[in-house]
Scaffold this active site. Structure first.
Site, PDB file in Angstrom:
ATOM      1  N   VAL A  74       0.886  -1.175   0.000  1.00 53.14           N
ATOM      2  CA  VAL A  74       0.000   0.000   0.000  1.00 53.14           C
ATOM      3  C   VAL A  74       0.918   1.218   0.000  1.00 53.14           C
ATOM      4  CG1 VAL A  74      -1.762   1.273   1.288  1.00 53.14           C
ATOM      5  CG2 VAL A  74      -1.822  -1.227   1.255  1.00 53.14           C
ATOM      6  N   ARG A 100      -2.847   3.037   6.267  1.00 49.71           N
ATOM      7  CA  ARG A 100      -3.683   3.165   7.472  1.00 49.71           C
ATOM      8  C   ARG A 100      -5.036   3.792   7.164  1.00 49.71           C
ATOM      9  NH1 ARG A 100       0.235   0.748   7.530  1.00 49.71           N
ATOM     10  NH2 ARG A 100       1.957   0.859   9.001  1.00 49.71           N
ATOM     11  N   ARG A 101      -5.542   3.452   5.975  1.00 49.98           N
ATOM     12  CA  ARG A 101      -6.902   3.878   5.625  1.00 49.98           C
ATOM     13  C   ARG A 101      -7.768   2.659   5.357  1.00 49.98           C
ATOM     14  NH1 ARG A 101      -5.221   8.533   1.321  1.00 49.98           N
ATOM     15  NH2 ARG A 101      -7.331   8.177   0.542  1.00 49.98           N
ATOM     16  N   LEU A 123      -5.568  -2.596   3.312  1.00 48.86           N
ATOM     17  CA  LEU A 123      -5.191  -3.997   3.587  1.00 48.86           C
ATOM     18  C   LEU A 123      -6.377  -4.742   4.197  1.00 48.86           C
ATOM     19  CD1 LEU A 123      -3.237  -6.389   4.027  1.00 48.86           C
ATOM     20  CD2 LEU A 123      -2.604  -5.335   6.207  1.00 48.86           C
ATOM     21  N   TYR A 141      -0.433  -9.561  10.920  1.00 49.05           N
ATOM     22  CA  TYR A 141      -1.447 -10.502  10.445  1.00 49.05           C
ATOM     23  C   TYR A 141      -2.204 -11.283  11.526  1.00 49.05           C
ATOM     24  CZ  TYR A 141       0.478  -9.203   5.988  1.00 49.05           C
ATOM     25  OH  TYR A 141       0.869  -8.465   4.900  1.00 49.05           O
ATOM     26  N   PHE A 143       7.402 -16.694  -0.080  1.00 45.11           N
ATOM     27  CA  PHE A 143       6.616 -16.281  -1.247  1.00 45.11           C
ATOM     28  C   PHE A 143       5.952 -14.956  -0.948  1.00 45.11           C
ATOM     29  CE2 PHE A 143       4.322 -19.232   1.441  1.00 45.11           C
ATOM     30  CZ  PHE A 143       3.141 -18.580   1.698  1.00 45.11           C
TER      31      PHE A 143
HETATM   32  C1  ACO Z   1       1.995 -11.286   2.622  1.00 51.35           C
HETATM   33  C2  ACO Z   1       2.782 -10.047   2.254  1.00 51.35           C
HETATM   34  O1  ACO Z   1       2.780  -9.586   1.152  1.00 51.35           O
HETATM   35  S1  ACO Z   1       3.707  -9.331   3.521  1.00 51.35           S
HETATM   36  C3  ACO Z   1       4.155  -7.740   2.884  1.00 51.35           C
HETATM   37  C4  ACO Z   1       3.360  -6.617   3.476  1.00 51.35           C
HETATM   38  N1  ACO Z   1       3.786  -5.382   2.816  1.00 51.35           N
HETATM   39  C5  ACO Z   1       4.766  -4.579   3.269  1.00 51.35           C
HETATM   40  O2  ACO Z   1       5.350  -4.805   4.320  1.00 51.35           O
HETATM   41  C6  ACO Z   1       5.112  -3.376   2.406  1.00 51.35           C
HETATM   42  C7  ACO Z   1       5.100  -2.100   3.200  1.00 51.35           C
HETATM   43  N2  ACO Z   1       3.855  -1.914   3.964  1.00 51.35           N
HETATM   44  C8  ACO Z   1       2.653  -1.675   3.382  1.00 51.35           C
HETATM   45  O3  ACO Z   1       2.537  -1.658   2.158  1.00 51.35           O
HETATM   46  C9  ACO Z   1       1.436  -1.377   4.256  1.00 51.35           C
HETATM   47  O4  ACO Z   1       1.864  -0.599   5.325  1.00 51.35           O
HETATM   48  C10 ACO Z   1       0.723  -2.638   4.793  1.00 51.35           C
HETATM   49  C11 ACO Z   1       0.328  -3.533   3.642  1.00 51.35           C
HETATM   50  C12 ACO Z   1       1.609  -3.412   5.759  1.00 51.35           C
HETATM   51  C13 ACO Z   1      -0.518  -2.183   5.583  1.00 51.35           C
HETATM   52  O5  ACO Z   1      -1.489  -1.640   4.696  1.00 51.35           O
HETATM   53  P1  ACO Z   1      -2.597  -0.583   5.208  1.00 51.35           P
HETATM   54  O6  ACO Z   1      -3.579  -0.424   4.111  1.00 51.35           O
HETATM   55  O7  ACO Z   1      -1.938   0.612   5.733  1.00 51.35           O
HETATM   56  O8  ACO Z   1      -3.266  -1.370   6.412  1.00 51.35           O
HETATM   57  P2  ACO Z   1      -4.730  -1.057   7.026  1.00 51.35           P
HETATM   58  O9  ACO Z   1      -4.937   0.414   7.081  1.00 51.35           O
HETATM   59  O10 ACO Z   1      -5.756  -1.850   6.304  1.00 51.35           O
HETATM   60  O11 ACO Z   1      -4.516  -1.633   8.472  1.00 51.35           O
HETATM   61  C14 ACO Z   1      -5.189  -2.781   8.943  1.00 51.35           C
HETATM   62  C15 ACO Z   1      -4.734  -3.048  10.344  1.00 51.35           C
HETATM   63  O12 ACO Z   1      -3.366  -3.456  10.340  1.00 51.35           O
HETATM   64  C16 ACO Z   1      -2.601  -2.576  11.164  1.00 51.35           C
HETATM   65  N3  ACO Z   1      -1.308  -2.414  10.515  1.00 51.35           N
HETATM   66  C17 ACO Z   1      -1.088  -1.985   9.271  1.00 51.35           C
HETATM   67  N4  ACO Z   1       0.226  -1.983   9.008  1.00 51.35           N
HETATM   68  C18 ACO Z   1       0.846  -2.411  10.118  1.00 51.35           C
HETATM   69  C19 ACO Z   1       2.208  -2.605  10.460  1.00 51.35           C
HETATM   70  N5  ACO Z   1       3.197  -2.360   9.593  1.00 51.35           N
HETATM   71  N6  ACO Z   1       2.484  -3.082  11.697  1.00 51.35           N
HETATM   72  C20 ACO Z   1       1.488  -3.336  12.585  1.00 51.35           C
HETATM   73  N7  ACO Z   1       0.174  -3.162  12.303  1.00 51.35           N
HETATM   74  C21 ACO Z   1      -0.132  -2.693  11.088  1.00 51.35           C
HETATM   75  C22 ACO Z   1      -3.380  -1.297  11.232  1.00 51.35           C
HETATM   76  O13 ACO Z   1      -3.058  -0.572  12.383  1.00 51.35           O
HETATM   77  C23 ACO Z   1      -4.796  -1.813  11.239  1.00 51.35           C
HETATM   78  O14 ACO Z   1      -5.108  -2.287  12.526  1.00 51.35           O
HETATM   79  P3  ACO Z   1      -6.619  -2.203  13.122  1.00 51.35           P
HETATM   80  O15 ACO Z   1      -7.566  -2.257  11.961  1.00 51.35           O
HETATM   81  O16 ACO Z   1      -6.684  -3.395  14.019  1.00 51.35           O
HETATM   82  O17 ACO Z   1      -6.655  -0.892  13.830  1.00 51.35           O
END
Ligand code: ACO
Length: 431
Positions: free
Chosen positions: A107, A113-114, A117, A146, A431
Site C-alpha cells: 500500500v 492506514r486507511r 489492507l 497478520y 513467497f
Molecule cells: C503477505 C505479504 O505480502 S507481507 C508484505 C506486506 N507489505 C509490506 O510490508 C510493504 C510495506 N507496507 C505496506 O505496504 C502497508 O503498510 C501494509 C500492507 C503493511 C498495511 O497496509 P494498510 O492499508 O496501511 O493497512 P490497514 O490500514 O488496512 O490496516 C489494517 C490493520 O493493520 C494494522 N497495521 C497496518 N500496518 C501495520 C504494520 N506495519 N504493523 C502493525 N500493524 C499494522 C493497522 O493498524 C490496522 O489495525 P486495526 O484495523 O486493528 O486498527
C-alpha cells in the site's frame, strides 16, 4: 469500507494483442509491487520473465486505483495498492491440505492506514473460504500485522553458519556420492526432489515457479536475470539415485569470513542432507558455509564431532497459517489415540467463529460445528488455530502463552495427550 474514490479491480495477465508483450496494466502493477519492496523497476526482459512465472503459478492479481489522483501528475494505470494470491498445498503431517497463498501486498505511503489492507484481505479470505480452501498461508514482512486477521506463526527460520576452517569431522562415514553439475540440469531434477521433500515435511508449502528458475541460475538473488556465480551439486544414494540437491555461490574474498552461501538445499533423506553439508564443508579456501533457511531445531550440529562449529543468526518468523474451515482442516491432521473435546473459536472477522466438537478415534478426527451455547472445554482466538493445526508448539506451551484457554488443568492434560504429536513444522520457501 474504503474511501469511495478508491477502485478495486483484477489485473489481467493477458499479453498485449499486437506485440505479445506484457500489458501496460500488468507492468504498472508489477512495478508498484517492486516499488513497495524497494526494488528497481523491471526491465522489459525481466517483465517478460516475471509474467511467465506468474502465469505458470496461475496467480490472481488485484490492484487498487485512486481515481481522484491528478491525471496530469499520475499515470492512471499505476495502482496505489497491490495484492496477489495463488494456490498450493500445505503439509500438515497426515495430509497435503489445499492452501490459499497470499503475497505481494503493498500500500503506497500516501494511502496507508486507511483500511486498504483490511478490505483486500478480509474480502479475499471470505472468498477463499467460500471456494473451499481450509487454510490461507503467507510469509510476513512484520510479525505484528497478520495476527488480527487470524494468522498464527507456525515456523521460524534462521541463518546457520558452519565454520569450515580446518577439517570438519562428521560422526558418520560418507554415504553415496556428490556430483557437481551444470545448474541448468536441475530443471529436470529440482521439481521432483522438492515434491518428495514436500510430501514428507510437516509445514512445507508447495513452491512457486520462481524456485525452478532460481535452481538453474536463470534467476539470481538480484532478480529474474541469469546469475553466473550460481553452482549446483546433487547427492546420489548408494544405489545411484538422486535424493537431494544444493545450489550455492561464492560471495567474494571480502568481507571476511570468506563464505560459501547456500541458495537452496533440498534433501529427501537425512543422509542426503548431511552429505550435501559435508560436500559444502570440503571447499578449500572457504571459512564459512552459510544457510539461510535453517529450522529453529536444525539437526546439523548433531552430525558433527564439534557441534560448536555451528552458530546461528537472524532468527525470525517465516510461515503464518490462517484456518478458514475448522472441520475440514482439523479432520485432516493426526492425533494420538481416542477421545473427545469441544473447542470454542473467537474470530474477529467472522469466518470461523463458533463451537466445534472433536471426536477422535485411533488418531483420526471427526469435527463438527455445535450449537453456539455449547459449553466448551477449551477456547481460543482463531490465530491460535494455525499453530494448533501443525503442532508448532505443545498444547501446554500454547496455554502458557495465553493463546489457548482450557477449562481446567485436567482438560489441558487431556488435550496435550491427544494433540501433541511428534515433529516440528518447517518450510524452506518464501513467497
Ligand atoms: C503477505 C505479504 O505480502 S507481507 C508484505 C506486506 N507489505 C509490506 O510490508 C510493504 C510495506 N507496507 C505496506 O505496504 C502497508 O503498510 C501494509 C500492507 C503493511 C498495511 O497496509 P494498510 O492499508 O496501511 O493497512 P490497514 O490500514 O488496512 O490496516 C489494517 C490493520 O493493520 C494494522 N497495521 C497496518 N500496518 C501495520 C504494520 N506495519 N504493523 C502493525 N500493524 C499494522 C493497522 O493498524 C490496522 O489495525 P486495526 O484495523 O486493528 O486498527
Amino acid at each position: 469500507m474504503i474511501d469511495p474514490q478508491l477502485r478495486i479491480g483484477k489485473v489481467a495477465t493477458a499479453r498485449n494483442a499486437d506485440s505479445g508483450a506484457p500489458s501496460a496494466t500488468y507492468a504498472a502493477w508489477l512495478n508498484t509491487v517492486r516499488e513497495g519492496f524497494y526494488q528497481k523497476p523491471a526491465t522489459a526482459e525481466q517483465l517478460e520473465e516475471l509474467l511467465a512465472a506468474q502465469l505458470a503459478d496461475a496467480r490472481v492479481l488485484t490492484g487498487v486505483w485512486d481515481d481522484s489522483a491528478p491525471g496530469s501528475l499520475v499515470d492512471p494505470l499505476v495502482p496505489v495498492a497491490t495484492y496477489a494470491t495463488f494456490s498450493k498445498t500445505l503439509n500438515i503431517g497426515a495430509a497435503l491440505l489445499r492452501a490459499h497463498l497470499v503475497t505481494s501486498i503493498t500500500v503506497r505511503p500516501t494511502h496507508r492506514r486507511r483500511g486498504i489492507l483490511r478490505e483486500l484481505l478480509g474480502t479475499d479470505l471470505a472468498r477463499a473460504k467460500a471456494a473451499g480452501n481450509p487454510v490461507a498461508v503467507l510469509t510476513a514482512t512484520e510479525a505484528t500485522i497478520y495476527g488480527r486477521f487470524g494468522f498464527g506463526q507456525v515456523t521460524e527460520q534462521q541463518t546457520l553458519h558452519l565454520d569450515v576452517r580446518g577439517d570438519v569431522r562428521f560422526h558418520a562415514a560418507p554415504s553415496g556420492r556428490v556430483v557437481v553439475l551444470d545448474a541448468g540440469k536441475l530443471a529436470g531434477i529440482a521439481p521432483g526432489i522438492f515434491e518428495r521433500f514436500h510430501q514428507n515435511q510437516l509445514g512445507s508449502v508447495g513452491r512457486q515457479e520462481a524456485y525452478w528458475r532460481y535452481a538453474t541460475g536463470a534467476w539470481g538473488p538480484e532478480g529474474p536475470e541469469p546469475d553466473p556465480t550460481h553452482r549446483a551439486a546433487v547427492h546420489l544414494d548408494t544405489e545411484g539415485r538422486i535424493d537431494g540437491y544444493v545450489t550455492y555461490a561464492f560471495t567474494g574474498w571480502d568481507p571476511k569470513p570468506i563464505t560459501l552461501e547456500v541458495r537452496d538445499l533440498v534433501a529427501t533423506t537425512a543422509v542426503a542432507r548431511r552429505e550435501l553439508f559435508r560436500f559444502l564443508a570440503l571447499h578449500d579456501l572457504i571459512e564459512r558455509v552459510s544457510y539461510p533457511m535453517a529450522a529453529a531445531d536444525d539437526p546439523l550440529p548433531w552430525a558433527l564431532e564439534d557441534p560448536a562449529r555451528v552458530s546461528y543468526a537472524q532468527r525470525g518468523h517465516c510461515l503464518w497459517v490462517r484456518v478458514l474451515d475448522v472441520p475440514a482442516a482439523f479432520a485432516a491432521r493426526n492425533y494420538n489415540g481416542t477421545g473427545s473435546f469441544t473447542l470454542r473459536v473467537e474470530d474477529p472477522i467472522g469466518l470461523t467463529g463458533g463451537c466445534y466438537g472433536f471426536g477422535l478415534e485411533d488418531g483420526r478426527a471427526t469435527v463438527s460445528e455445535l450449537p453456539e451455547d455449547t459449553v466448551a472445554d477449551v477456547s481460543c482466538n482463531v490465530s491460535a488455530l494455525g499453530p494448533l493445526l501443525l503442532g508448532a508448539v505443545g498444547t501446554a506451551e500454547l496455554a502458557g502463552a495465553g493463546l489457548l484457554d482450557p477449562a481446567s488443568e485436567q482438560v489441558l492434560a487431556t488435550l496435550a495427550a491427544l494433540l501433541d504429536i511428534p515433529g516440528s513444522p518447517h518450510a524452506i520457501n518464501e513467497f
